[in-house]
Design a protein around this motif. Structure first.
Motif, short mmCIF file in Angstrom:
data_model
loop_
_atom_site.label_atom_id
_atom_site.label_comp_id
_atom_site.label_asym_id
_atom_site.label_seq_id
_atom_site.Cartn_x
_atom_site.Cartn_y
_atom_site.Cartn_z
N ASP A 17 1.14 -1.25 0.11
CA ASP A 17 -0.33 -0.20 -0.19
C ASP A 17 1.01 1.20 -0.01
O ASP A 17 0.53 2.04 0.29
CB ASP A 17 -0.66 -0.27 1.06
CG ASP A 17 -0.43 -0.45 2.32
OD1 ASP A 17 0.66 -0.31 2.94
OD2 ASP A 17 -0.91 -0.08 3.63
N HIS A 42 3.27 -5.04 3.03
CA HIS A 42 2.52 -6.01 3.91
C HIS A 42 1.63 -7.04 3.16
O HIS A 42 1.57 -7.97 2.11
CB HIS A 42 1.33 -5.75 3.39
CG HIS A 42 0.99 -4.24 4.92
ND1 HIS A 42 1.41 -3.99 6.12
CD2 HIS A 42 0.79 -2.96 4.43
CE1 HIS A 42 1.15 -2.83 6.68
NE2 HIS A 42 0.93 -1.59 5.16
N ARG A 102 -7.46 -12.44 -0.01
CA ARG A 102 -7.50 -10.52 0.14
C ARG A 102 -8.68 -10.44 -1.35
O ARG A 102 -9.42 -9.60 -1.11
CB ARG A 102 -6.03 -9.92 -0.27
CG ARG A 102 -6.14 -8.71 0.35
CD ARG A 102 -4.27 -8.54 0.21
NE ARG A 102 -4.04 -8.17 1.06
CZ ARG A 102 -3.87 -6.82 1.71
NH1 ARG A 102 -4.89 -5.97 1.49
NH2 ARG A 102 -3.65 -6.72 3.33
N ARG A 105 -11.91 -10.65 -0.31
CA ARG A 105 -12.15 -9.98 0.78
C ARG A 105 -13.22 -8.16 -0.18
O ARG A 105 -13.92 -7.75 -0.74
CB ARG A 105 -11.37 -10.00 1.86
CG ARG A 105 -12.15 -7.85 2.33
CD ARG A 105 -10.76 -7.96 3.44
NE ARG A 105 -9.54 -7.03 2.91
CZ ARG A 105 -9.44 -6.57 3.58
NH1 ARG A 105 -9.12 -6.31 5.04
NH2 ARG A 105 -7.97 -5.63 3.04
N ARG A 136 -6.90 -1.15 1.76
CA ARG A 136 -8.13 -0.50 1.95
C ARG A 136 -7.69 0.99 1.59
O ARG A 136 -8.89 1.66 1.27
CB ARG A 136 -8.33 -0.55 3.33
CG ARG A 136 -9.62 -1.93 3.89
CD ARG A 136 -9.47 -1.69 5.18
NE ARG A 136 -8.48 -2.27 6.00
CZ ARG A 136 -8.08 -2.34 7.55
NH1 ARG A 136 -9.99 -1.46 8.09
NH2 ARG A 136 -7.30 -2.56 8.05
N ASN A 153 -7.58 10.08 6.50
CA ASN A 153 -7.65 9.23 7.86
C ASN A 153 -9.64 9.26 7.69
O ASN A 153 -10.30 8.50 8.87
CB ASN A 153 -7.25 10.67 8.70
CG ASN A 153 -6.36 9.70 9.27
OD1 ASN A 153 -5.49 8.74 9.23
ND2 ASN A 153 -5.35 10.61 9.34
N LYS A 170 -9.67 -9.61 7.01
CA LYS A 170 -8.80 -10.10 5.94
C LYS A 170 -8.51 -11.87 7.10
O LYS A 170 -8.37 -11.32 8.06
CB LYS A 170 -7.56 -9.80 5.12
CG LYS A 170 -6.81 -8.71 6.16
CD LYS A 170 -6.03 -8.11 5.74
CE LYS A 170 -4.88 -8.16 6.58
NZ LYS A 170 -4.39 -6.41 5.89
P1 AMP Z 1 -4.89 -3.82 4.66
O1 AMP Z 1 -4.43 -4.77 4.33
O2 AMP Z 1 -6.43 -3.65 3.33
O3 AMP Z 1 -6.07 -4.34 5.96
O4 AMP Z 1 -4.92 -2.56 4.74
C1 AMP Z 1 -4.19 -1.65 6.10
C2 AMP Z 1 -3.63 -0.84 5.22
O5 AMP Z 1 -4.81 0.53 5.95
C3 AMP Z 1 -2.56 -0.10 6.73
O6 AMP Z 1 -1.43 -0.58 6.64
C4 AMP Z 1 -2.44 1.18 6.76
O7 AMP Z 1 -1.42 1.60 5.43
C5 AMP Z 1 -3.48 1.95 6.46
N1 AMP Z 1 -4.56 2.28 7.28
C6 AMP Z 1 -5.23 1.00 8.03
N2 AMP Z 1 -6.24 2.20 8.99
C7 AMP Z 1 -5.94 3.17 8.90
C8 AMP Z 1 -6.20 4.54 9.44
N3 AMP Z 1 -7.44 4.74 10.24
N4 AMP Z 1 -5.63 5.85 9.07
C9 AMP Z 1 -4.56 5.66 7.58
N5 AMP Z 1 -3.95 4.36 7.18
C10 AMP Z 1 -4.99 3.58 7.88
#
Ligand code: AMP
Ligand code: FE
Ligand code: FE
Ligand code: ZN
Length: 285
Positions: A17, A42, A102, A105, A136, A153, A170
């Protein structure tokens, strides 16, 4: 004066990401005078080969790395792996499984957002991700571009974050399994940004006792999301359990505004001794 070796052990590319392509991230690290880095996408090792080639060109030392999302409540538990073999077949197989989950999802998140009345398609999100792992933050960027929200955010606070209406978990490994996979691939496991576990000092200490029993080797006391006072707590935990203290910026490029490569909060600089300590720890196994 001999220049100090600047180290940053936590950063992301477009393969997870981050907003920088692997080769551009490495070039950016060169501009920032970093001499030793670890790229920790990740749940994937797919950027490692390109990073290795570009680092060789730029004269930067690359420590193979990953950041695995483990099962955890109430906060999030991310486990960094350093010095692992990116070609280790069992680890690759587990990561392939996670990628598959993923991909299953993501369309469900689209459905949730559409149910909330937001006009968004999966193709738009895929385009935003650059064609690798969709997460995300890519959904958040599309929402931002469409003007549904005003900051990244806000996208998490209103829609995508834990407990919000478009949130979907996930598949995750347990911490034990994550640490085992990293260790068996020849690496050392380190807890990323312990602040995000959202525990009191007492609870955190207890949790680290358990993680150390599972084979944990280090704690990321320095991260752009943690201040000096917090770092002191994490260093105390490190001392108690004989953990190696690491640091990283958690750079995501434009996907995490305000965080620059090499910056791990409050003017902290990560020295090269951490690399030697990790090597020594692994060689004694
Ligand atoms: P995912 O792996 O698709 O579940 O997305 C997770 C990633 O979303 C994290 O590694 C962060 O980079 C980002 N993320 C998660 N929570 C937040 C938040 N509150 N604000 C900004 N980025 C976030
Ligand atoms: Fe991230
Ligand atoms: Fe993380
Ligand atoms: Zn990260």
């Amino acid at each position: 004066m001999a220049s100090k070796k600047l180290v940053d052990l936590h950063m992301h590319t477009t393969h997870s990401d981050g907003s920088f392509l692997p080769r551009d991230l490495i070039r950016h690290a060169k501009e920032k005078n970093l001499t030793c880095i670890s790229v920790t996408d990740h749940d994937t090792l797919s950027s490692q080969a390109e990073c290795r080639d570009e680092c060789a060109k730029q004269g930067i030392e690359l420590i193979p790395g990953i950041e695995i999302s483990a099962q955890f409540e109430p906060g999030t538990l991310h486990i960094l792996g350093y010095f692992l073999n990116p070609e280790h077949p069992p680890l690759k197989a587990v990561l392939d499984d996670i990628q598959k989950a993923r991909r299953e999802r993501n369309p469900q998140i689209i459905r949730k957002l559409r149910t909330l009345g937001i006009d968004i398609t999966y193709d738009e999100v895929i385009a935003e991700s650059g064609g690798k792992q969709v997460g995300r933050p890519h959904f958040a960027k599309v929402l931002l571009k469409k003007g549904v929200i005003k900051t990244m955010n806000e996208a998490f606070d209103k829609y995508l974050g834990k407990g919000q209406p478009a949130y979907l978990d996930k598949r995750r490994l347990s911490s034990k399994e994550s640490v085992r996979q990293i260790t068996e691939a020849g690496g050392i496991a380190v807890i990323a940004h312990p602040k995000q576990m959202k525990l009191s000092e007492e609870e955190l200490t207890k949790e680290f006792g358990r993680l150390v029993d599972e084979g944990l080797g280090g704690i990321e006391a320095y991260n752009s999301c943690q201040d000096r006072q917090e770092a002191e707590i994490y260093k105390k935990i490190a001392q108690r359990f004989n953990l190696i203290v690491t640091g990283g910026s958690d750079f995501h490029g434009a996907n995490k505004p305000g965080v620059e490569l090499g910056w791990m909060g409050d003017g902290v600089e990560q020295g090269y001794d951490v690399i030697e300590k990790m090597r020594e720890r692994i060689s004694k196994r």
